[in-house]
Design an enzyme around this catalytic site. Structure first.
Site, PDB file in Angstrom:
ATOM      1  N   ASP A 132     -31.821   7.787 -43.344  1.00 49.39           N
ATOM      2  CA  ASP A 132     -31.096   8.310 -42.181  1.00 49.39           C
ATOM      3  C   ASP A 132     -29.926   7.388 -41.841  1.00 49.39           C
ATOM      4  O   ASP A 132     -29.929   6.206 -42.177  1.00 49.39           O
ATOM      5  CB  ASP A 132     -32.032   8.367 -40.961  1.00 49.39           C
ATOM      6  CG  ASP A 132     -33.182   9.336 -41.182  1.00 49.39           C
ATOM      7  OD1 ASP A 132     -33.064  10.230 -42.031  1.00 49.39           O
ATOM      8  OD2 ASP A 132     -34.216   9.159 -40.494  1.00 49.39           O
TER       9      ASP A 132
HETATM   10  N1  URA Z   1     -38.270   8.130 -42.867  1.00 49.28           N
HETATM   11  C1  URA Z   1     -37.423   8.350 -41.850  1.00 49.28           C
HETATM   12  O1  URA Z   1     -37.804   8.845 -40.807  1.00 49.28           O
HETATM   13  N2  URA Z   1     -36.133   8.003 -42.009  1.00 49.28           N
HETATM   14  C2  URA Z   1     -35.647   7.425 -43.129  1.00 49.28           C
HETATM   15  O2  URA Z   1     -34.465   7.103 -43.202  1.00 49.28           O
HETATM   16  C3  URA Z   1     -36.542   7.191 -44.187  1.00 49.28           C
HETATM   17  C4  URA Z   1     -37.850   7.560 -44.029  1.00 49.28           C
END
Ligand code: URA
Length: 234
Positions: A102
């Protein structure tokens, strides 16, 4: 491969710039000066030099980045991507990030142009484990550990595979490590939501047997060692 492509891939400029370079007569293939951009060369067989320096050809690039918060793990986007922050000499290989983190997640991101390796690492068939460090609002409990061990139900009804949760610190703000064997959208954040808690900081620290290099500050990256590439290919 065409000579201009080989030289462009090796960082001697764009195809147009490479053509100009060729015209100046500084490029030799097997000791013969050539000005022909279209000439076919075999990087394994032919000896290519520019200004009498050997052009070492490589097809693949393997990078480990400590992804900073605020950049997108994609090749192209309206916002700044992890590829935008690579130096141009690495961008010429046209690498892409393996899987997604993310925008606000930091940590271990493999960037390569080796599609086979990327597929191996992201294919659900291989279940490559990924470990995250997280700071979570609220007290993470042994009950959460057991819930994650069994698998939790996400907001869309998906039942997760078992995840291994280790509590490093439990308090108003808890610190944990979580290993998961799949990669659903926002999975770690949504697993905590499933037990009524909120992730406030997330960092990937391990993928398969590869650990985030602690010498890399967010936004920094380095090439993977040959050993690390071999480990990832297994
Ligand atoms: N899980 C999440 O919630 N975000 C990420 O970036 C990776 C795994």
């Amino acid at each position: 491969m065409r000579l201009d492509k080989l030289l462009a891939n090796m960082g001697y400029g764009t195809r147009k710039e490479v053509k100009k370079l060729l015209k100046t007569g500084v490029v030799r293939v097997d000791e013969e000066v050539t000005k022909d951009a279209k000439q076919h060369v075999d990087p394994e067989e032919n000896h290519v030099t520019v200004y009498e320096e050997t052009v070492e050809y490589r097809e693949y690039i393997y990078l480990m980045m400590n992804k900073p918060a605020g950049v997108i793990s994609a090749t192209e986007d309206e916002e700044e991507t992890v590829i935008d922050i690579l130096i141009p000499e690495d961008q010429v290989f046209e690498p892409f990030p393996v899987g997604r983190l993310d925008k606000d997640t930091e940590g271990l991101l493999i960037i390569t142009n080796d599609g086979k390796l990327a597929h191996h690492l992201t294919s659900p068939k291989h279940h490559v484990p990924k470990t995250y460090f997280a700071r979570v609002k609220g007290v993470v409990t042994e009950e959460d550990v057991r819930s994650f061990e069994k698998g939790v139900t996400l907001d869309d009804g998906y039942e997760t595979k078992p995840g291994e949760l280790a509590i490093l610190n439990a308090g108003e703000e808890s610190e944990i490590e979580l290993t998961i064997h799949e990669g659903k959208f926002h999975q770690v954040k949504r697993m905590f939501e499933a037990v009524g808690k909120k992730v406030i900081y997330l960092q990937r620290i391990q993928m398969g047997d590869i650990h985030l290099d602690r010498d890399l500050e967010p936004g920094e990256y380095r090439e993977l060692t040959e050993e690390e590439v071999t480990i990832l290919q297994k």
